[in-house]
Design a protein around this motif. Structure first.
Motif, PDB file in Angstrom:
ATOM      1  N   LEU A   1      -2.638  20.061  17.571  1.00 18.50           N
ATOM      2  CA  LEU A   1      -1.185  20.173  17.540  1.00 18.50           C
ATOM      3  C   LEU A   1      -0.727  21.308  16.628  1.00 18.50           C
ATOM      4  CD1 LEU A   1      -0.182  16.396  17.443  1.00 18.50           C
ATOM      5  CD2 LEU A   1      -0.119  17.956  19.392  1.00 18.50           C
ATOM      6  N   ILE A   2      -1.502  21.602  15.598  1.00 19.93           N
ATOM      7  CA  ILE A   2      -1.249  22.764  14.757  1.00 19.93           C
ATOM      8  C   ILE A   2      -2.582  23.463  14.508  1.00 19.93           C
ATOM      9  CG2 ILE A   2       0.809  21.834  13.626  1.00 19.93           C
ATOM     10  CD1 ILE A   2      -0.912  21.046  11.254  1.00 19.93           C
ATOM     11  N   VAL A   3      -2.511  24.741  14.161  1.00 20.26           N
ATOM     12  CA  VAL A   3      -3.719  25.537  13.952  1.00 20.26           C
ATOM     13  C   VAL A   3      -3.962  25.684  12.455  1.00 20.26           C
ATOM     14  CG1 VAL A   3      -4.827  27.770  14.331  1.00 20.26           C
ATOM     15  CG2 VAL A   3      -3.326  26.796  16.093  1.00 20.26           C
ATOM     16  N   PRO A   4      -5.149  25.344  11.968  1.00 16.50           N
ATOM     17  CA  PRO A   4      -5.436  25.509  10.537  1.00 16.50           C
ATOM     18  C   PRO A   4      -5.454  26.988  10.164  1.00 16.50           C
ATOM     19  CG  PRO A   4      -7.433  24.933  11.738  1.00 16.50           C
ATOM     20  CD  PRO A   4      -6.306  24.798  12.710  1.00 16.50           C
ATOM     21  N   ASP A   5      -5.198  27.272   8.903  1.00 16.37           N
ATOM     22  CA  ASP A   5      -5.206  28.660   8.428  1.00 16.37           C
ATOM     23  C   ASP A   5      -6.627  29.175   8.223  1.00 16.37           C
ATOM     24  OD1 ASP A   5      -2.384  28.807   8.349  1.00 16.37           O
ATOM     25  OD2 ASP A   5      -2.371  27.770   6.423  1.00 16.37           O
ATOM     26  N   SER A   6      -7.530  28.291   7.850  1.00 13.59           N
ATOM     27  CA  SER A   6      -8.935  28.685   7.703  1.00 13.59           C
ATOM     28  C   SER A   6      -9.796  27.442   7.724  1.00 13.59           C
ATOM     29  CB  SER A   6      -9.159  29.463   6.400  1.00 13.59           C
ATOM     30  OG  SER A   6      -8.850  28.673   5.270  1.00 13.59           O
ATOM     31  N   GLY A   7     -11.112  27.657   7.780  1.00 11.90           N
ATOM     32  CA  GLY A   7     -12.047  26.551   7.881  1.00 11.90           C
ATOM     33  C   GLY A   7     -12.431  26.306   9.327  1.00 11.90           C
ATOM     34  N   THR A   8     -13.333  25.358   9.540  1.00 17.27           N
ATOM     35  CA  THR A   8     -13.795  25.024  10.886  1.00 17.27           C
ATOM     36  C   THR A   8     -13.733  23.521  11.115  1.00 17.27           C
ATOM     37  OG1 THR A   8     -16.111  24.809  10.197  1.00 17.27           O
ATOM     38  CG2 THR A   8     -15.383  26.992  10.936  1.00 17.27           C
ATOM     39  N   ALA A   9     -13.551  23.154  12.377  1.00 18.28           N
ATOM     40  CA  ALA A   9     -13.567  21.736  12.759  1.00 18.28           C
ATOM     41  C   ALA A   9     -14.112  21.641  14.171  1.00 18.28           C
ATOM     42  CB  ALA A   9     -12.182  21.131  12.675  1.00 18.28           C
ATOM     43  N   VAL A  10     -15.122  20.817  14.352  1.00 16.56           N
ATOM     44  CA  VAL A  10     -15.728  20.583  15.662  1.00 16.56           C
ATOM     45  C   VAL A  10     -15.601  19.101  15.974  1.00 16.56           C
ATOM     46  CG1 VAL A  10     -17.840  20.688  17.031  1.00 16.56           C
ATOM     47  CG2 VAL A  10     -17.333  22.507  15.385  1.00 16.56           C
ATOM     48  N   VAL A  11     -15.001  18.785  17.116  1.00 14.56           N
ATOM     49  CA  VAL A  11     -14.758  17.399  17.525  1.00 14.56           C
ATOM     50  C   VAL A  11     -15.344  17.187  18.908  1.00 14.56           C
ATOM     51  CG1 VAL A  11     -13.018  15.648  18.020  1.00 14.56           C
ATOM     52  CG2 VAL A  11     -12.634  17.293  16.166  1.00 14.56           C
ATOM     53  N   ALA A  12     -16.219  16.201  19.049  1.00 17.71           N
ATOM     54  CA  ALA A  12     -16.870  15.893  20.327  1.00 17.71           C
ATOM     55  C   ALA A  12     -17.530  17.132  20.928  1.00 17.71           C
ATOM     56  CB  ALA A  12     -15.862  15.295  21.306  1.00 17.71           C
ATOM     57  N   GLY A  13     -18.030  18.003  20.065  1.00 14.76           N
ATOM     58  CA  GLY A  13     -18.718  19.201  20.537  1.00 14.76           C
ATOM     59  C   GLY A  13     -17.825  20.394  20.778  1.00 14.76           C
ATOM     60  N   PHE A  14     -16.512  20.278  20.567  1.00 15.31           N
ATOM     61  CA  PHE A  14     -15.582  21.371  20.840  1.00 15.31           C
ATOM     62  C   PHE A  14     -14.937  21.866  19.550  1.00 15.31           C
ATOM     63  CE2 PHE A  14     -15.399  18.661  24.706  1.00 15.31           C
ATOM     64  CZ  PHE A  14     -15.957  19.572  25.600  1.00 15.31           C
ATOM     65  N   ASP A  15     -14.837  23.189  19.427  1.00 18.80           N
ATOM     66  CA  ASP A  15     -14.146  23.795  18.302  1.00 18.80           C
ATOM     67  C   ASP A  15     -12.645  23.629  18.493  1.00 18.80           C
ATOM     68  OD1 ASP A  15     -12.724  26.187  16.931  1.00 18.80           O
ATOM     69  OD2 ASP A  15     -14.714  26.188  16.018  1.00 18.80           O
ATOM     70  N   VAL A  16     -11.943  23.094  17.486  1.00 21.00           N
ATOM     71  CA  VAL A  16     -10.527  22.771  17.667  1.00 21.00           C
ATOM     72  C   VAL A  16      -9.657  24.006  17.843  1.00 21.00           C
ATOM     73  CG1 VAL A  16     -10.736  20.617  16.369  1.00 21.00           C
ATOM     74  CG2 VAL A  16     -10.035  22.694  15.176  1.00 21.00           C
ATOM     75  N   VAL A  17     -10.113  25.160  17.351  1.00 18.69           N
ATOM     76  CA  VAL A  17      -9.330  26.384  17.484  1.00 18.69           C
ATOM     77  C   VAL A  17      -9.715  27.155  18.743  1.00 18.69           C
ATOM     78  CG1 VAL A  17      -8.788  28.633  16.430  1.00 18.69           C
ATOM     79  CG2 VAL A  17      -8.964  26.577  14.997  1.00 18.69           C
ATOM     80  N   ARG A  18     -11.005  27.276  19.020  1.00 15.64           N
ATOM     81  CA  ARG A  18     -11.460  28.103  20.139  1.00 15.64           C
ATOM     82  C   ARG A  18     -11.505  27.359  21.474  1.00 15.64           C
ATOM     83  NH1 ARG A  18     -16.252  29.317  20.130  1.00 15.64           N
ATOM     84  NH2 ARG A  18     -17.088  28.090  18.387  1.00 15.64           N
ATOM     85  N   GLN A  19     -11.560  26.025  21.439  1.00 15.90           N
ATOM     86  CA  GLN A  19     -11.688  25.249  22.678  1.00 15.90           C
ATOM     87  C   GLN A  19     -10.673  24.102  22.752  1.00 15.90           C
ATOM     88  OE1 GLN A  19     -15.937  24.543  21.685  1.00 15.90           O
ATOM     89  NE2 GLN A  19     -16.364  25.235  23.780  1.00 15.90           N
ATOM     90  N   PRO A  20      -9.399  24.391  22.522  1.00 18.14           N
ATOM     91  CA  PRO A  20      -8.415  23.304  22.498  1.00 18.14           C
ATOM     92  C   PRO A  20      -8.243  22.608  23.841  1.00 18.14           C
ATOM     93  CG  PRO A  20      -7.312  25.439  22.453  1.00 18.14           C
ATOM     94  CD  PRO A  20      -8.775  25.702  22.262  1.00 18.14           C
ATOM     95  N   ARG A  21      -8.310  23.355  24.957  1.00 15.98           N
ATOM     96  CA  ARG A  21      -8.129  22.726  26.273  1.00 15.98           C
ATOM     97  C   ARG A  21      -9.194  21.670  26.527  1.00 15.98           C
ATOM     98  NH1 ARG A  21      -7.055  27.323  30.857  1.00 15.98           N
ATOM     99  NH2 ARG A  21      -5.045  28.145  30.096  1.00 15.98           N
ATOM    100  N   GLN A  22     -10.428  22.055  26.306  1.00 21.20           N
ATOM    101  CA  GLN A  22     -11.524  21.130  26.555  1.00 21.20           C
ATOM    102  C   GLN A  22     -11.444  19.915  25.620  1.00 21.20           C
ATOM    103  OE1 GLN A  22     -11.631  24.412  26.052  1.00 21.20           O
ATOM    104  NE2 GLN A  22     -13.438  25.376  26.984  1.00 21.20           N
ATOM    105  N   LEU A  23     -11.077  20.173  24.360  1.00 20.66           N
ATOM    106  CA  LEU A  23     -11.019  19.088  23.383  1.00 20.66           C
ATOM    107  C   LEU A  23      -9.978  18.046  23.769  1.00 20.66           C
ATOM    108  CD1 LEU A  23     -11.745  17.747  20.736  1.00 20.66           C
ATOM    109  CD2 LEU A  23     -10.175  19.301  19.569  1.00 20.66           C
ATOM    110  N   ARG A  24      -8.840  18.474  24.265  1.00 20.59           N
ATOM    111  CA  ARG A  24      -7.752  17.537  24.562  1.00 20.59           C
ATOM    112  C   ARG A  24      -8.141  16.515  25.619  1.00 20.59           C
ATOM    113  NH1 ARG A  24      -3.864  22.607  24.880  1.00 20.59           N
ATOM    114  NH2 ARG A  24      -3.526  22.941  22.650  1.00 20.59           N
ATOM    115  N   ARG A  25      -9.127  16.832  26.424  1.00 19.06           N
ATOM    116  CA  ARG A  25      -9.561  15.893  27.456  1.00 19.06           C
ATOM    117  C   ARG A  25     -10.449  14.781  26.902  1.00 19.06           C
ATOM    118  NH1 ARG A  25      -8.400  16.891  32.293  1.00 19.06           N
ATOM    119  NH2 ARG A  25     -10.002  15.448  33.000  1.00 19.06           N
ATOM    120  N   THR A  26     -10.920  14.933  25.672  1.00 24.23           N
ATOM    121  CA  THR A  26     -11.875  13.968  25.122  1.00 24.23           C
ATOM    122  C   THR A  26     -11.300  13.154  23.966  1.00 24.23           C
ATOM    123  OG1 THR A  26     -12.831  15.491  23.487  1.00 24.23           O
ATOM    124  CG2 THR A  26     -13.740  15.563  25.716  1.00 24.23           C
TER     125      THR A  26
END
Length: 343
Positions: A69-94
């Motif tokens: 819903l918002i983009v972090p300023d820095s750092g990384t987060a991977v959820v269910a195998g998807f990067d929250v910044v680079r793969q938001p479309r795929q992540l939203r399905r899981t």
């Protein structure tokens, strides 16, 4: 609007090993305020991580970052195998999300809301109908299923919003203070459904200020304050950090209480000089710093001829842990406010 486009060339559930959520150095600013200041956390697959913290600690900002819903300023987060910044479309399905306020369409009925979400998640018409009926029953909304949501009470809307976040059987579910304002019966229904989803393999990140809720649901806890993680661990581990254990001894003869207390005071063992006899309850409370000390206390009393009817250990309450770690009491909802939304 959430993009529901499927990408079949992306990894699915569990693609990132044993952690369903991995966060490293997450930072988010709002002007001069650092809502998140280098947050690290891991959530193991098929478990519930409870995120605790006072109001303004950064809990909701963390959830909003992890749900794209918002983009972090820095750092990384991977959820269910998807990067929250680079793969938001795929992540939203899981993922599924229940925020602090209901977000369903008020002009549609409860059943129509759930059916629509099921279809957007590519459930067949039959499966979308079945899932909508199932969740309406689980959250005691069957009688109101065909009524427009604008006619629901606050508690009913909250239950519908929770059902909506679960209809797609998400791999990772975010619950941001999900039971605030709910009556005890409805809160128990929510807990039961969360436990059911976890038993079926889902992973849950739960923010809450209800200590009972954290103890009931969470496998591990992360405490956040001023945007930083200040403590992590299992419930009992955090309790042990705060004050250690207390040994409760019930003598076979209550008249032995004073003598038992004197015997312990004379031993010189660390901490046990603070032993306290509670005549009204017929027990002796002994601070315990280690397993070895516990064994020594019981052995000493036995050697002095005192018969023990019962003994056990207990840890500080989670409320005490929260206060000790953060310096704040856990916020509770005003009773009148609860009554208004729980109907």
């Amino acid at each position: 609007m959430v993009d529901m486009t499927r990408n079949d060339n992306t990894p699915g559930r569990g693609a990132h090993g044993t952690h369903a959520v991995e966060v490293r150095g997450l930072v988010k600013h709002y002007g001069e305020t650092k809502a998140l200041d280098g947050v690290d956390l891991d959530v193991r697959e098929g478990t519930v991580l409870g995120v605790l913290g006072p109001n303004g600690a950064g809990k909701t900002t963390l959830v909003r970052c992890l749900s794209t819903l918002i983009v972090p300023d820095s750092g990384t987060a991977v959820v269910a195998g998807f990067d929250v910044v680079r793969q938001p479309r795929q992540l939203r399905r899981t993922i599924g999300l229940t925020g602090q306020y209901a977000s369903v369409d008020e002009k549609l009925s409860g059943w129509e809301n759930l059916y629509m979400i099921g279809r957007l998640l590519d459930l067949s018409r039959k499966d979308a109908r079945r899932r909508a009926d199932e969740l309406l029953e689980r959250f005691s909304l069957t009688e109101a299923a065909r009524k427009a949501v604008m006619n629901y009470s606050g508690g009913m809307r909250r239950r519908l919003d929770l059902a909506a976040s679960m209809i797609g059987s998400p791999a990772v579910l975010y619950l941001d203070e999900p039971t605030t304002g709910l009556d005890p019966r409805t809160r128990n229904e929510v807990w039961d459904e969360v436990q059911r989803m976890v038993a079926e393999g889902a992973t849950v990140l739960l923010t809450t200020q209800y200590m009972e809720e954290a103890e009931q649901l969470a496998s591990e806890l992360t405490v956040i304050d001023h945007g930083k993680v200040i403590a992590t661990g299992k419930v009992d581990e955090l309790k042990a950090r705060v004050g250690g254990r207390t040994l409760k001894i019930r003598p076979a003869d209550p008249a032995d209480l004073p003598g038992m207390a004197r015997s312990l005071a004379e031993t010189g063992l660390d901490g046990v000089a603070g032993s306290q006899a509670v005549p009204d309850e017929g027990v002796l409370l002994v601070p315990i710093l280690s397993d070895e000390q516990l064994t020594a206390v019981v052995g000493l009393l036995a050697s002095r001829g005192y018969a023990i009817a019962d003994l056990g250990t207990y840890l500080p309450s989670l409320d005490e842990v929260f206060l000790s770690i953060t310096g704040h009491k856990a916020t509770t909802v005003d009773a009148h406010q609860t009554e208004e939304v729980a109907a």
